[in-house]
Design an enzyme around this catalytic site. Sequence first.
Site, PDB file in Angstrom:
ATOM      1  N   LYS A 132       0.804  -1.220   0.000  1.00  0.00           N
ATOM      2  CA  LYS A 132       0.000   0.000   0.000  1.00  0.00           C
ATOM      3  C   LYS A 132       0.836   1.269   0.000  1.00  0.00           C
ATOM      4  O   LYS A 132       1.758   1.421   0.789  1.00  0.00           O
ATOM      5  CB  LYS A 132      -0.920   0.010   1.225  1.00  0.00           C
ATOM      6  CG  LYS A 132      -1.977  -1.084   1.216  1.00  0.00           C
ATOM      7  CD  LYS A 132      -2.895  -0.955   2.418  1.00  0.00           C
ATOM      8  CE  LYS A 132      -4.008  -1.989   2.393  1.00  0.00           C
ATOM      9  NZ  LYS A 132      -4.904  -1.853   3.552  1.00  0.00           N
ATOM     10  N   GLY A 192       8.998  -1.808  10.514  1.00  0.00           N
ATOM     11  CA  GLY A 192       8.232  -0.611  10.836  1.00  0.00           C
ATOM     12  C   GLY A 192       9.058   0.425  11.561  1.00  0.00           C
ATOM     13  O   GLY A 192       8.945   1.631  11.310  1.00  0.00           O
TER      14      GLY A 192
END
Length: 378
Positions: A177, A355
């Site tokens: 995404k 992350g």
Amino acid sequence: MTPGSLPTLEDLGDVEGRRVLLRADFNVPIRDGVVVDDFRIRAALPTIEWLTERGARVTACSHLGRPKGKPDPTYSIEPVRRVLAELAPGVELLENLRFDPGEEANDPTFVAKLVEGQDLYVNDAFGASHRAHASIVGPPRLLPSAAGRLLQREVDVLLPLRTDPEHPFVCILGGAKVSDKLAVIGALLRVADSLIIGGGMCFTFLKARGHTIGDSLVEEDMVDTCRELLEREGDKLHLPTDITALGPGGEIGNPDAGGEVRQVGADVPDGWKGLDIGPGSAAEFADVIQAARTVFWNGPMGVFEDPRFEAGTKAIASAMADAPGFTVVGGGDSAAALDQFGLAAAIDHVSTGGGASLELLELGDLPGLEALRGAPNA
């Protein structure tokens, strides 16, 4: 310690006989009750050995999986405890931190329970330091604290990419995404000379450029944003010029289901799904990587878990391994791909936090780092 820097193990002073709470990242893959990859456990050993060789009594703690704040035998830390006992005898390991809802809620009561009986705190869990969880940000408020060797190394490697990389600086971003990586795209474009876009997110960019994308993954609400980025930064952005696509009736991960696999151009036909960059794009991207002095990669180029769609990711991994510049891989699926292709040892730095590495590049700080800088001894 200079102002703004992290307290180091040396800043703890004499640790002989002191009880040290070590926040590690032992969130490792476990199958049938056995740890199948002990990389993250071994990564903590330099810190553990520094402490134990100087007479400290170490109690380690870590999360494991997502047990949702209650005990779940599926996520028991016991398999990790067995491996740690072999690698670092005498080091205690607490049960999965996330068995208590106070961990993710950053509950002061849970923090108090964690630090009870402890003299010092060390954070070596880079992969969890972007979370403001109890075990990450709580202990430094109460105990003299330090960054472990792993955490310090991650910061020493990643922060200069944001502030002063050697140029040409090339970044490669993949994954599903655009919305997940829009902020880091903006941060990297401020310093990078080239930004290569692959993975599922490339189709939103390709649609913004006017290409047809068939049934490929797309974020319709991000098309205008991608179009604006292309108009503003088009000279820096590299998109695929060919795609490996799966035809109607095919299933990802199931070659027996049928469905033709074919290389197409930048336009994906109706009913087809783009699932990897094509060989032409892989070669073009490899040339950009070879010319770089610094390269950062986060996110696969395709669904590399399916052998039919691994070639693009493998080509990028090989180009990284052969690159003459300084190479950094930002954890997560990219690190898993390196392992799958046996190329991890050829990369200068493989981050333990996907992350966390992206957030550090985006913001220049993490909750865990901020907490350490506010510790009583900092």
